[in-house]
Design an enzyme around this catalytic site. Structure first.
Site, PDB file in Angstrom:
ATOM      1  N   ASP A   8       0.721  -1.267   0.022  1.00 20.65           N
ATOM      2  CA  ASP A   8      -0.200   0.009   0.101  1.00 20.65           C
ATOM      3  C   ASP A   8       1.002   1.220  -0.119  1.00 20.65           C
ATOM      4  OD1 ASP A   8      -1.978   1.728   0.349  1.00 20.65           O
ATOM      5  OD2 ASP A   8      -2.810   1.263   2.408  1.00 20.65           O
TER       6      ASP A   8
ATOM      7  N   ASP B 254      -1.142   6.738  -6.803  1.00 18.50           N
ATOM      8  CA  ASP B 254      -1.593   5.818  -5.693  1.00 18.50           C
ATOM      9  C   ASP B 254      -1.617   4.474  -6.563  1.00 18.50           C
ATOM     10  OD1 ASP B 254      -2.018   4.671  -3.159  1.00 18.50           O
ATOM     11  OD2 ASP B 254      -4.104   4.743  -3.701  1.00 18.50           O
TER      12      ASP B 254
END
Length: 443
Positions: free
Chosen positions: A114, A324
């Site tokens: 992540d 992201d």
């Protein structure tokens, strides 16, 4: 402004790369598994392809809510409202998984990789209040290399952003992370050997990696998840802890969503260098008040000859969009999305417009041979990145493709569909992010 590499090195100076096997060059590569691939514990064979893509879109919205909570942005919606049809509220909602092991002997964990998180954590025995987890829990007492971190340590002091505190007797550093949907994890801060499965098959052991050993974890966590490996810019992340041993460099190459190959590639150190013909670079912008996130400056997007100026989010210093890997869609302000969608629809030739079976996406087509899409270019500062049809549209099923952008006024995010089939390189000391068009199925 610089990323906290020096802080991370000072704080986590005890990291020892004694088994940094791939090797002499100081670089290594690992595989990333998409959560919807058949080799993922999250894979649900009962879901249709359209449902999987729709859920990925909803997770994107849920991720915006989580990031907005982290950035203390005001939201017009309650991020914990279960009636919100656009948000799939799961705290472990990243899109890519990585196989790691903790402890001695190694205990296998399938963790979410992540870039929107920092701390590395997993559920640990004993659990005072834990969510249901399908896989066995890590038991620190079974590891000879596990050591809790003291409250007076530099590591504990550096984790203030993760809510570090002291245990009731003042001996052990503790952490607490709250997510935007009321989920939380808290437990002991520890130093432990973390082992990565490299692409070559040789394990990469990282002794004394600082992790969170969660004893109280509750909320919307999926029982399929076993932990999170934070890859953000904060001092507790894996990238920052690796520090000078990888030269502050990492990269990834994501295969298209509908590709048959189940794994993408993530590189560290010299393996992460992005060079050669076709490389475009743009400033990587940090915000010291929010070191987790990687910000870029997107100036405009062109659809054919129509250039649409991009304002984006007023956060991240001069950056206006977060890049992201854990968000599927590219999220942009409503006004910009309307202009972009209209420009694409106006310039598409052939094909047949259709509806998304899940009702999530607004602009969809039948992907037959007559469909011709306009050229689309993302104009980042200093880098005009030409997108392919796989970056612009996501394949919902064999009969439907939909625009992989979505309107959201809270926060702008450059998602992973737009990054697919690019080698994306992060050079933190030089504060640059590089794009290189690459067939990621051949990496």
């Amino acid at each position: 402004m610089s990323f906290p590499i020096t802080l991370a090195l000072a704080t986590f100076c005890c990291i020892i790369m004694s088994a940094f096997v791939d090797a002499q060059s100081g670089g290594f590569s690992i595989n990333l598994v998409h959560r919807d691939s058949e080799s993922s514990p999250f894979y649900n064979p009962k879901e249709t392809p359209a449902r999987r893509v729709g859920n990925a879109g909803r997770r994107s919205i849920g991720r915006v809510h989580r990031f907005s909570h982290m950035l203390h942005l005001n939201s017009s919606r309650s991020i914990s409202d279960p009636s919100d049809p656009d948000a799939q509220l799961t705290a472990n909602n990243g899109e890519y998984l990585v196989n790691i092991s903790l402890g001695t002997p190694p205990f296998p964990i399938v963790a979410i990789a992540d870039t929107g998180s920092d701390i590395i954590w997993t559920q640990c025995k004993p659990c005072t209040d834990c969510y249901k987890q399908d896989a066995p829990l890590f038991d620190p007492k079974s590891s000879s290399s596990y050591r809790t971190v003291s409250c007076s340590s530099n590591a504990c002091n550096s984790l203030q952003s993760e809510g570090s505190s002291c245990s009731s007797d003042g001996s052990v550093c503790e952490y607490q992370v709250s997510y935007g949907d009321q989920s939380h994890t808290q437990g002991d801060v520890a130093a432990e050997t973390l082992t990565l499965e490299s692409k070559t098959g040789n394990p990469v052991a990282l002794p004394k990696t600082v992790i969170g050993c969660g004893h109280d974890n509750a909320g919307t966590f999926s029982p399929k998840g076993s932990g999170i490996v934070g890859l953000g810019g904060g001092p507790a992340s894996l990238v920052s802890q690796l520090g000078s041993s990888i030269g502050g460099k990492f990269s990834y190459c994501m295969v298209p969503y509908a590709a048959a190959k189940p794994t993408s590639l993530m590189n560290f150190g010299t393996n992460a260098v992005v060079s050669g013909n076709g490389v475009l670079s743009t400033p990587l912008i940090s915000d010291p008040s929010q070191p987790t996130f990687y910000f870029l400056q997107l100036e405009a997007v062109s659809v054919g000859s129509k250039k649409i100026a991009f304002q984006g989010s007023s956060i991240g210093g001069s950056g206006n969009i977060i890049i992201d890997s854990g968000t599927t869609l590219t999220l942009v302000p409503t006004d910009f999305f309307s202009q972009l969608s209209d420009a694409v629809e106006t310039q598409v030739t052939g094909g047949t417009k259709t509806s998304d079976p899940e009702g999530f996406f607004s602009l969809c087509y039948v992907p037959d041979s007559s469909l011709k899409l306009p050229p689309v270019t993302a104009h980042f500062k200093g880098a005009d990145v030409v997108l392919t049809s796989d970056n612009i549209f996501i394949q919902v099923n064999d009969k439907v493709v939909c625009l992989a952008f979505y309107a959201n006024d809270q926060l702008s995010i450059y998602g992973n569909v737009a990054q697919q089939n690019f080698l994306i390189g992060y050079d933190l000391p030089k504060q640059t992010l590089s794009f290189k068009p690459t067939d990621c199925t051949n990496t």
